[in-house]
Design a protein around this motif. Structure first.
Motif, mmCIF file in Angstrom:
data_model
loop_
_atom_site.group_PDB
_atom_site.id
_atom_site.type_symbol
_atom_site.label_atom_id
_atom_site.label_comp_id
_atom_site.label_asym_id
_atom_site.label_seq_id
_atom_site.Cartn_x
_atom_site.Cartn_y
_atom_site.Cartn_z
ATOM 1 N N ARG A 38 9.272 1.732 -2.079
ATOM 2 C CA ARG A 38 9.162 0.787 -0.966
ATOM 3 C C ARG A 38 8.091 -0.262 -1.271
ATOM 4 N NH1 ARG A 38 7.457 3.373 4.636
ATOM 5 N NH2 ARG A 38 5.614 3.902 3.431
ATOM 6 N N ALA A 39 6.968 0.221 -1.855
ATOM 7 C CA ALA A 39 5.867 -0.695 -2.150
ATOM 8 C C ALA A 39 6.208 -1.614 -3.327
ATOM 9 C CB ALA A 39 4.596 0.091 -2.445
ATOM 10 N N ALA A 97 3.692 8.014 4.632
ATOM 11 C CA ALA A 97 4.029 7.143 5.769
ATOM 12 C C ALA A 97 5.474 6.702 5.742
ATOM 13 C CB ALA A 97 3.088 5.933 5.803
ATOM 14 N N MET A 103 0.841 -1.197 0.000
ATOM 15 C CA MET A 103 0.000 0.000 0.000
ATOM 16 C C MET A 103 0.881 1.254 0.000
ATOM 17 S SD MET A 103 -3.351 0.704 2.183
ATOM 18 C CE MET A 103 -3.997 2.301 2.595
ATOM 19 N N PHE A 121 0.593 5.211 0.924
ATOM 20 C CA PHE A 121 -0.310 6.023 1.737
ATOM 21 C C PHE A 121 -0.349 7.465 1.250
ATOM 22 C CE2 PHE A 121 0.784 2.370 4.128
ATOM 23 C CZ PHE A 121 -0.284 2.109 4.959
ATOM 24 N N TRP A 134 9.365 6.612 7.232
ATOM 25 C CA TRP A 134 9.886 6.486 8.584
ATOM 26 C C TRP A 134 11.027 7.476 8.782
ATOM 27 C CZ3 TRP A 134 10.199 1.122 6.268
ATOM 28 C CH2 TRP A 134 8.938 0.522 6.288
ATOM 29 N N PRO A 135 10.856 8.453 9.675
ATOM 30 C CA PRO A 135 11.851 9.528 9.789
ATOM 31 C C PRO A 135 13.247 9.039 10.180
ATOM 32 C CG PRO A 135 10.177 9.671 11.530
ATOM 33 C CD PRO A 135 9.705 8.658 10.548
ATOM 34 N N HIS A 136 13.336 7.867 10.800
ATOM 35 C CA HIS A 136 14.646 7.418 11.260
ATOM 36 C C HIS A 136 15.356 6.503 10.268
ATOM 37 C CE1 HIS A 136 11.647 4.479 12.323
ATOM 38 N NE2 HIS A 136 12.583 3.575 12.525
ATOM 39 N N LYS A 137 14.722 6.222 9.124
ATOM 40 C CA LYS A 137 15.349 5.318 8.161
ATOM 41 C C LYS A 137 15.736 6.053 6.879
ATOM 42 C CE LYS A 137 13.100 0.989 9.584
ATOM 43 N NZ LYS A 137 14.233 0.191 10.060
ATOM 44 N N TYR A 163 13.352 -2.546 3.040
ATOM 45 C CA TYR A 163 12.702 -3.072 4.248
ATOM 46 C C TYR A 163 11.918 -4.366 3.987
ATOM 47 C CZ TYR A 163 10.041 -3.225 8.586
ATOM 48 O OH TYR A 163 9.499 -3.631 9.777
ATOM 49 N N SER A 214 -0.199 10.088 3.031
ATOM 50 C CA SER A 214 0.820 10.876 3.730
ATOM 51 C C SER A 214 2.214 10.338 3.450
ATOM 52 C CB SER A 214 0.556 10.805 5.218
ATOM 53 O OG SER A 214 0.610 9.446 5.620
ATOM 54 N N LYS A 243 17.597 10.787 4.600
ATOM 55 C CA LYS A 243 16.396 10.491 5.385
ATOM 56 C C LYS A 243 15.240 11.342 4.839
ATOM 57 C CE LYS A 243 18.625 8.715 9.440
ATOM 58 N NZ LYS A 243 19.013 8.896 10.826
#
Lengths: 267, 378
Positions: free
Chosen positions: B149-150, B88, B82, B84, B90-93, B101, B86, B133
């Motif tokens: 990512r998807a 979605a 999916m 998103f 990840w601020p730390h990756k 991932y 927003s 980042k």
């Protein structure tokens, strides 16, 4: 006109510094005073002889320091173990009466400490928890949970839910998604909770006194005994010892809470 | 038939609290199709997508994938990716960690992950950004990372929840094309939620129009655009000019009688009674009042210009026809107050029997009580 503004500003800052550091300076003087009698503004004799007494193999300082640190670290561990799942659940799950649950953590604080701890001591006595490190850790945890659960709830609420959903959509199970995505983002908040619990535990007195003493000697108890006996040198040295782990912990946290982490706390 | 459907939804109902957001949705999607779920906010399109993804638990109905029921499976075991609204991220990756991932979760060897990540980065034009980042990326780059990512896990089904709505117009147009091209190149089945009509038109093989938790129309973009099955769909697809007509039975069948503001028109296939006529501003042809009579089947309307503005290209006119206010495009400006004739060709005139109870749907017939000389245009 504006060039003269530094004068009131300087006076204000000086006063503030004196308010913060004045008592600490007095503490420092006392720690190294051999003799200091009433009319003198400063000690008449300086030396380390009281330090020798505090840290002598017969002195209680080492044991008290060790106990205090052990209890504080265990309290932090236990509090986080409870408040991470609790905070997550309170932040994410559609729990009824959420506010009521959060308020219930305040109940131990709602009654006079003495009353609560005398009763806890009585109950702990039946379970053989009185005079044990475990007993003191439990008492400190009950006290620290208010802070840690509230802060953890706020920390998890601030982490957007869709980040975790994105991880789930990528194939991560619920625990894996929590570990990889939500926990790292909530970490600054959880660290803040840990600091508060650690510092609270370090100088908690009433519970330590009723549940721990005399078997478990802690720094605040040593300080109390020394000050009560009019031995200001021993009391000051103990107080300084109490400051060391606090400052050390702050420095450690300051190293972890670097710019990019800190930047997200306010967001 | 059944085995050809890659993803199907049967009688799906979902809701929050007491209200039902989805009131029985049936949808079957063959492999490789790009479906756009189109509707205004609150129509249930996002709830439908999240139910398919596994983030909402339906009250009733089933979701099947290749014929196997997945209604109760958790989102991580549905094999769908999916994207998103927003993003979605990840601020730390880092970008590379985002894209790798899903591959790391599948236990791929590190070298293969690196190779696949590099491939995705190149495909999406993100090469060189792998160490950044999300905070150090632009909106378009973030969107590409979310897409990468998807796509990195090579999903059969891609779910897109308004992925372009937070982007600048220019980047949005570019990414539309890119997503569509990738979807076709990789043969992915895609479900795309949007409220943007044009986005759905240019990207999708098939458009599903949702309104108040039910499917209003389901068909190809051409079909939805040229043959809307209801006044609601017609209005949603841009036919916002609305005339309330009255069909009467006559000698040669049902017809619209002539009046001070329209010529007579046969209305084959309609029953006598109130009729809702809809057409797009660009469908109407502006004529002088004394122009020769239009071809048979063309609806000729007479009215006065009440406003005129220039949005670029054509002049946009507001006209008053009888009690109704309509809009039309013209190559020349017209002075407000001037009388004109408007011809609507039969192919672009959408006629629906108005609901008998007079209530209709919320977007249905409305009359404009006063002339509005100054209207703002989007």
């Amino acid at each position: 006109m504006t060039r003269l503004l530094w004068i009131p500003r300087g006076i204000g800052l000086g006063l503030l510094a004196f308010l913060i550091f004045g008592p600490l300076l007095n503490l420092l003087l006392w720690a190294f005073a051999e003799k200091w009698f009433y009319p003198n503004a400063f000690p008449s004799d300086w030396g380390f002889s009281y330090w020798g007494r505090v840290f002598s193999p017969r002195g209680a300082a080492w044991e008290a320091l060790g106990n205090s640190l052990t209890v504080a670290l265990l309290t932090v561990a236990l509090s986080l173990m409870l408040s991470i799942p609790a905070g997550y659940a309170l932040a994410r799950l559609p729990l009824p009466a959420k506010a009521l649950i959060l308020l219930s953590f305040l109940i131990p604080q709602a009654f006079p400490n003495l009353t609560v701890y005398v009763n806890i001591a009585r109950i702990f006595y039946q379970f053989g928890l009185n005079g044990t490190i475990a007993g003191v850790v439990i008492v400190h945890t009950v006290h620290g949970l208010v802070l840690s659960v509230w802060i953890a709830t706020a920390a998890f609420s601030a982490v957007p839910r869709d980040g975790e959903e994105a991880a789930r959509s990528m194939g991560a199970g619920p625990f894996r998604a929590f570990r990889d995505v939500t926990l790292p983002q909530a970490l600054p908040g959880l660290l803040a909770a840990a600091i508060f619990v650690f510092l609270e535990s370090l100088d908690e007195f009433t519970g330590s006194y009723f549940v721990g003493a005399p078997d478990v000697q802690m720094l605040p108890l040593t300080l109390f005994t020394a000050a009560g006996g009019g031995n200001y040198q021993i009391a000051s040295i103990t107080a300084l010892l109490l400051l060391v782990p606090s400052i050390g912990f702050m420095l450690l946290v300051e190293r972890f809470l670097k710019a990019d982490v800190l930047a997200r706390v306010g967001k | 038939m059944q085995e050809r459907d890659h993803l199907s939804v049967e009688g799906l109902q979902a809701g929050y609290g007491a209200g039902l957001v989805l009131k029985g949705i049936d949808l079957a999607v063959p492999k490789g199709q790009f479906v756009a779920l189109l509707g205004s906010s609150g129509c249930g399109k996002t709830t439908l997508l999240r139910s398919i993804a596994g983030f909402e638990t339906p009250r009733a109905g089933r979701i099947l994938r290749d014929g196997a029921e997945i209604t109760a499976l958790p989102p991580d075991r549905r094999g769908m990716s999916m994207v998103f609204q927003s993003y979605a991220l990840w601020p730390h990756k880092t970008v590379a960690q985002h894209i790798g991932y899903g591959l790391a979760l599948r236990g791929l060897p590190r070298a293969e992950i690196a190779a696949r990540v590099a491939e995705v980065l190149a495909m999406l034009g993100l090469a060189g950004l792998e160490g950044r980042k999300p905070a150090a990326l632009s909106g378009g780059q973030r969107q590409r990372v979310a897409l990468g990512r998807a796509l990195a896990v090579r999903p059969d089904i891609l779910l897109l929840d308004e992925p372009l709505s937070n982007l600048d117009a220019r980047i949005r147009l570019q990414l539309r094309g890119e997503i569509r091209a990738l979807q076709q190149a990789l043969g992915i089945t895609a479900i795309h939620v949007t409220h943007d009509r044009e986005e759905a038109m240019v990207m999708a093989d098939r458009i599903v129009i949702l309104d108040q938790g039910v499917i209003r129309q389901d068909g190809s973009p051409e079909e939805i655009y040229n043959r809307p099955n209801s006044g609601f769909v017609a209005a949603f697809m841009g036919a916002e000019n609305l005339l309330a007509l009255e069909a009467v039975a006559g000698d040669g069948g049902v017809r619209l009688p002539a009046s001070e503001w329209n010529r007579a028109l046969p209305l084959p296939g309609l029953r006598p009674g109130p009729v809702e006529a809809r057409f797009r501003a660009e469908a109407a042809v502006l004529q002088p009042v004394d122009a020769p009579e239009a071809a048979p089947g063309v609806l000729s309307l007479f009215g006065r210009v009440t406003g005129c503005s220039y949005p670029g290209g054509c002049w946009r006119l507001s006209l008053r026809i009888g009690q109704a206010q309509v809009e039309a495009l013209a190559p020349m400006p017209h002075v407000p107050g001037s009388a004109v004739r408007l011809d609507v060709p039969p192919a672009q005139l959408f006629l629906f029997a108005a609901p008998a109870d007079g209530r209709g749907d919320t977007h249905g017939p409305r009359t404009v009580p006063e002339p509005q000389p100054q209207r703002s245009f989007r």
